[in-house]
Scaffold this motif. Structure first.
Motif, PDB file in Angstrom:
ATOM      1  N   PHE A 268       0.742  -1.229  -0.053  1.00 30.18           N
ATOM      2  CA  PHE A 268       0.118   0.031  -0.024  1.00 30.18           C
ATOM      3  C   PHE A 268       0.772   1.422  -0.014  1.00 30.18           C
ATOM      4  O   PHE A 268       0.255   2.492   0.058  1.00 30.18           O
ATOM      5  CB  PHE A 268      -0.801   0.172   1.434  1.00 30.18           C
ATOM      6  CG  PHE A 268      -1.843  -1.446   1.245  1.00 30.18           C
ATOM      7  CD1 PHE A 268      -2.587  -1.517   0.140  1.00 30.18           C
ATOM      8  CD2 PHE A 268      -2.117  -2.015   2.445  1.00 30.18           C
ATOM      9  CE1 PHE A 268      -3.344  -2.611   0.107  1.00 30.18           C
ATOM     10  CE2 PHE A 268      -2.726  -2.963   2.567  1.00 30.18           C
ATOM     11  CZ  PHE A 268      -3.689  -3.362   1.354  1.00 30.18           C
ATOM     12  N   SER A 269       1.957   1.189  -0.249  1.00 28.68           N
ATOM     13  CA  SER A 269       3.032   2.177  -0.081  1.00 28.68           C
ATOM     14  C   SER A 269       2.740   3.231  -1.169  1.00 28.68           C
ATOM     15  O   SER A 269       3.169   4.633  -1.080  1.00 28.68           O
ATOM     16  CB  SER A 269       4.726   1.822  -0.121  1.00 28.68           C
ATOM     17  OG  SER A 269       4.688   1.192  -1.417  1.00 28.68           O
ATOM     18  N   LEU A 270       2.017   2.862  -2.397  1.00 33.81           N
ATOM     19  CA  LEU A 270       1.923   3.884  -3.451  1.00 33.81           C
ATOM     20  C   LEU A 270       0.374   4.488  -3.467  1.00 33.81           C
ATOM     21  O   LEU A 270       0.278   5.105  -4.161  1.00 33.81           O
ATOM     22  CB  LEU A 270       2.062   3.269  -4.740  1.00 33.81           C
ATOM     23  CG  LEU A 270       3.601   2.651  -5.047  1.00 33.81           C
ATOM     24  CD1 LEU A 270       3.795   2.217  -6.659  1.00 33.81           C
ATOM     25  CD2 LEU A 270       4.505   3.355  -4.895  1.00 33.81           C
ATOM     26  N   ALA A 271      -0.269   4.178  -2.340  1.00 32.71           N
ATOM     27  CA  ALA A 271      -1.588   4.777  -2.124  1.00 32.71           C
ATOM     28  C   ALA A 271      -1.399   6.307  -2.042  1.00 32.71           C
ATOM     29  O   ALA A 271      -2.523   6.960  -2.582  1.00 32.71           O
ATOM     30  CB  ALA A 271      -2.188   4.261  -0.992  1.00 32.71           C
ATOM     31  N   PRO A 272      -0.446   6.956  -1.276  1.00 33.81           N
ATOM     32  CA  PRO A 272      -0.670   8.425  -1.350  1.00 33.81           C
ATOM     33  C   PRO A 272      -0.368   9.097  -2.570  1.00 33.81           C
ATOM     34  O   PRO A 272      -1.251  10.139  -2.677  1.00 33.81           O
ATOM     35  CB  PRO A 272       0.658   8.510  -0.210  1.00 33.81           C
ATOM     36  CG  PRO A 272       0.670   7.696   0.587  1.00 33.81           C
ATOM     37  CD  PRO A 272       0.361   6.264  -0.318  1.00 33.81           C
TER      38      PRO A 272
ATOM     39  N   ALA B 271      -7.574   4.399  -3.501  1.00 34.68           N
ATOM     40  CA  ALA B 271      -6.086   4.405  -3.877  1.00 34.68           C
ATOM     41  C   ALA B 271      -5.072   3.043  -3.331  1.00 34.68           C
ATOM     42  O   ALA B 271      -4.154   2.968  -3.814  1.00 34.68           O
ATOM     43  CB  ALA B 271      -5.571   5.485  -2.954  1.00 34.68           C
ATOM     44  N   MET B 272      -5.578   2.564  -2.309  1.00 39.52           N
ATOM     45  CA  MET B 272      -4.918   1.238  -1.788  1.00 39.52           C
ATOM     46  C   MET B 272      -5.150   0.304  -2.817  1.00 39.52           C
ATOM     47  O   MET B 272      -4.177  -0.604  -3.101  1.00 39.52           O
ATOM     48  CB  MET B 272      -5.375   0.951  -0.457  1.00 39.52           C
ATOM     49  CG  MET B 272      -5.141   1.959   0.598  1.00 39.52           C
ATOM     50  SD  MET B 272      -6.159   1.675   2.193  1.00 39.52           S
ATOM     51  CE  MET B 272      -5.506  -0.040   2.671  1.00 39.52           C
ATOM     52  N   ARG B 273      -6.113   0.336  -3.498  1.00 30.77           N
ATOM     53  CA  ARG B 273      -6.396  -1.024  -4.614  1.00 30.77           C
ATOM     54  C   ARG B 273      -5.455  -0.544  -5.486  1.00 30.77           C
ATOM     55  O   ARG B 273      -4.561  -1.503  -6.197  1.00 30.77           O
ATOM     56  CB  ARG B 273      -7.850  -0.918  -5.054  1.00 30.77           C
ATOM     57  CG  ARG B 273      -8.822  -1.571  -4.187  1.00 30.77           C
ATOM     58  CD  ARG B 273     -10.174  -1.329  -4.708  1.00 30.77           C
ATOM     59  NE  ARG B 273     -11.166  -1.885  -3.796  1.00 30.77           N
ATOM     60  CZ  ARG B 273     -12.428  -1.919  -3.791  1.00 30.77           C
ATOM     61  NH1 ARG B 273     -12.910  -1.199  -4.944  1.00 30.77           N
ATOM     62  NH2 ARG B 273     -13.317  -2.143  -2.941  1.00 30.77           N
ATOM     63  N   ARG B 274      -5.360   0.775  -6.069  1.00 36.31           N
ATOM     64  CA  ARG B 274      -4.389   1.142  -7.071  1.00 36.31           C
ATOM     65  C   ARG B 274      -3.181   0.685  -6.805  1.00 36.31           C
ATOM     66  O   ARG B 274      -2.254   0.327  -7.428  1.00 36.31           O
ATOM     67  CB  ARG B 274      -4.655   2.668  -7.327  1.00 36.31           C
ATOM     68  CG  ARG B 274      -5.566   2.975  -8.197  1.00 36.31           C
ATOM     69  CD  ARG B 274      -5.592   2.524  -9.639  1.00 36.31           C
ATOM     70  NE  ARG B 274      -4.638   3.402 -10.400  1.00 36.31           N
ATOM     71  CZ  ARG B 274      -3.965   2.914 -11.230  1.00 36.31           C
ATOM     72  NH1 ARG B 274      -3.824   1.915 -11.888  1.00 36.31           N
ATOM     73  NH2 ARG B 274      -3.068   3.994 -12.035  1.00 36.31           N
ATOM     74  N   SER B 275      -2.576   0.908  -5.630  1.00 33.56           N
ATOM     75  CA  SER B 275      -1.024   0.836  -5.005  1.00 33.56           C
ATOM     76  C   SER B 275      -1.028  -0.721  -5.093  1.00 33.56           C
ATOM     77  O   SER B 275       0.014  -1.185  -5.781  1.00 33.56           O
ATOM     78  CB  SER B 275      -1.044   1.035  -3.612  1.00 33.56           C
ATOM     79  OG  SER B 275       0.094   0.844  -3.127  1.00 33.56           O
ATOM     80  N   SER B 276      -1.919  -1.368  -4.715  1.00 34.50           N
ATOM     81  CA  SER B 276      -1.734  -2.872  -4.963  1.00 34.50           C
ATOM     82  C   SER B 276      -1.594  -3.416  -6.199  1.00 34.50           C
ATOM     83  O   SER B 276      -0.690  -4.263  -6.712  1.00 34.50           O
ATOM     84  CB  SER B 276      -2.744  -3.720  -4.027  1.00 34.50           C
ATOM     85  OG  SER B 276      -3.022  -4.955  -4.327  1.00 34.50           O
ATOM     86  N   GLU B 277      -2.331  -2.855  -6.995  1.00 38.23           N
ATOM     87  CA  GLU B 277      -2.251  -3.046  -8.627  1.00 38.23           C
ATOM     88  C   GLU B 277      -0.817  -2.791  -9.141  1.00 38.23           C
ATOM     89  O   GLU B 277      -0.242  -3.628  -9.947  1.00 38.23           O
ATOM     90  CB  GLU B 277      -3.064  -2.384  -9.420  1.00 38.23           C
ATOM     91  CG  GLU B 277      -4.573  -2.927  -9.191  1.00 38.23           C
ATOM     92  CD  GLU B 277      -5.629  -1.867  -9.660  1.00 38.23           C
ATOM     93  OE1 GLU B 277      -5.312  -1.023 -10.291  1.00 38.23           O
ATOM     94  OE2 GLU B 277      -6.786  -2.158  -9.563  1.00 38.23           O
TER      95      GLU B 277
END
Length: 382
Positions: free
Chosen positions: A238-242, A255-261
């Motif tokens: 989840f580090s890319l969520a911000p 945003a957390m889903r996008r980070s996971s992707e």
């Protein structure tokens, strides 16, 4: 970057297309020209040097917003803490001096300690809320600044502030939600460890029981170490969520889903570069703080030599005033370094993953007014 061109979520009008960047080799051994570089990074899959260099270049090119915004935010945070301390001390000063004047060996009563406890809790709450808010504002500001830096656009303190502030609530929610998820394995391990300790303490004291209790504690400790692995894995996931919150205007869950992707299949590079960025910031901030603190101690030690055996509080404050100011300045510089460099690296990791997975480079080149290099057309047979 107010129009958000090139940064939209995957699948919208500005989201890039699957397939990744063009290949490096053209027809007949033709080598493509270098990728366009409108801003601080080349618009191609980023190397470690591109990522770290882009973060340093962003701070160097945009000194006023990159340094001014965190300085203003954490300067205000420091002032808030100082004011809270002064207000709390003025409210409990009488009780504080009463406790100091208690005869030796006399324990204070709860009625005397209670105001100090209440004051401490109030200061702690102000500090925690202020720190979370300050961190979110600075993180949003650095990511908003990076949007302009990647495209080579001008950015000012005011423009970065206006882009960052609307995203602060979503950033706070993202941080709290991802932090809670990542900390679940550690909480479970601590609960199991506490239960094991209670069980071990209830076992008899004979030699066999002691061996069993020791083995039980060792197993629980090993389990606690093992739970660190999923916690770190979730943190990186989840580090890319911000970055998704700021660049794509996403809410916390999306945003957390996008980070996971984006992290999927690239966990180790994201982990390694993120940890390296935090280490670089921590080492630089620590060195600066250490040097400034040592310099601040010089006048304090010189003044302390002239104090009597039982100095008053006002005398102590006057002697250590310079040291306190220097320590606050050193702390402020440490905050600035540790809250600017890692978010910039995090944002560049986000850009890198979208370039690799969603062919974002041509979209960014077009948004910057440049064209991505294309291989020449194949020769036509007669």
């Amino acid at each position: 970057m107010s129009d958000n061109v090139g940064w939209g979520p995957y699948g919208d009008a500005y989201g890039g297309v699957p397939g990744g960047p063009p290949g490096a080799q053209g027809w007949g051994g033709w080598a493509p020209p270098p990728p366009p570089k409108p801003g601080v990074i080349p618009l191609q899959p980023l190397t470690l040097g591109d990522t770290l260099g882009g973060a340093f270049a962003t701070i160097g090119r945009y000194k006023k917003p990159a340094i001014g915004l965190p300085a203003a935010v954490f300067g205000g945070f420091t002032l808030l803490i100082v004011c809270a301390l002064l207000i709390a001390f003025s409210a409990v000063s009488d009780t504080f001096y009463e406790l100091i004047d208690l005869p030796h060996g006399v324990d204070p009563e709860w009625d005397q300690i209670q105001p100090l406890v209440v004051a401490f809790v109030c200061i702690w709450l102000v500090a925690v809320i202020g720190y979370v808010l300050a961190m979110a504002i600075v993180q949003a500001g650095m990511l908003a600044l990076l949007q302009d830096a990647v495209l080579g656009r001008p950015a000012t303190f005011g423009s970065v502030w206006r882009q960052a502030m609307p995203r602060v609530p979503a950033l706070i929610g993202t941080g709290l939600l991802s932090g809670l998820i990542a900390v679940v394995p550690i909480v479970l391990a601590m609960t199991g460890f506490a239960a094991a300790l209670i069980g071990a303490s209830m076992i008899g004291s004979d030699e066999g029981s002691d061996a069993g209790a020791g083995a039980l504690v060792a197993i629980v400790l090993l389990g606690a170490l093992v739970t660190v692995v999923p916690a770190v894995w979730l943190w990186v996931k989840f580090s890319l969520a911000p970055a998704a919150v700021v660049f794509e205007k996403q809410g916390p869950v999306r945003a957390m889903r996008r980070s996971s992707e984006l992290v999927r299949g690239r966990w180790w590079p994201v982990f390694g570069i993120s940890v390296l960025a935090y280490l670089i910031a921590a080492v630089v901030a620590g060195l600066i703080q250490q040097v400034l603190t040592m310099l601040g101690m010089i006048p304090a030690m010189a003044g302390a030599a002239g104090l009597g055996p039982e100095p008053e509080l006002s005398e102590l404050l006057s002697v250590f005033a310079v040291y306190i100011v220097v320590a606050l300045v050193a702390q402020l510089i440490g905050y600035i370094i540790q809250t600017t460099f890692p978010p910039l690296v995090n944002g560049l990791l986000y850009v890198d993953q979208r370039i690799r997975k969603e062919n974002l480079a041509p979209v960014l080149a077009e948004a910057a007014g440049m064209s991505a290099p294309q291989p020449p057309a194949p020769p036509v047979s007669p």
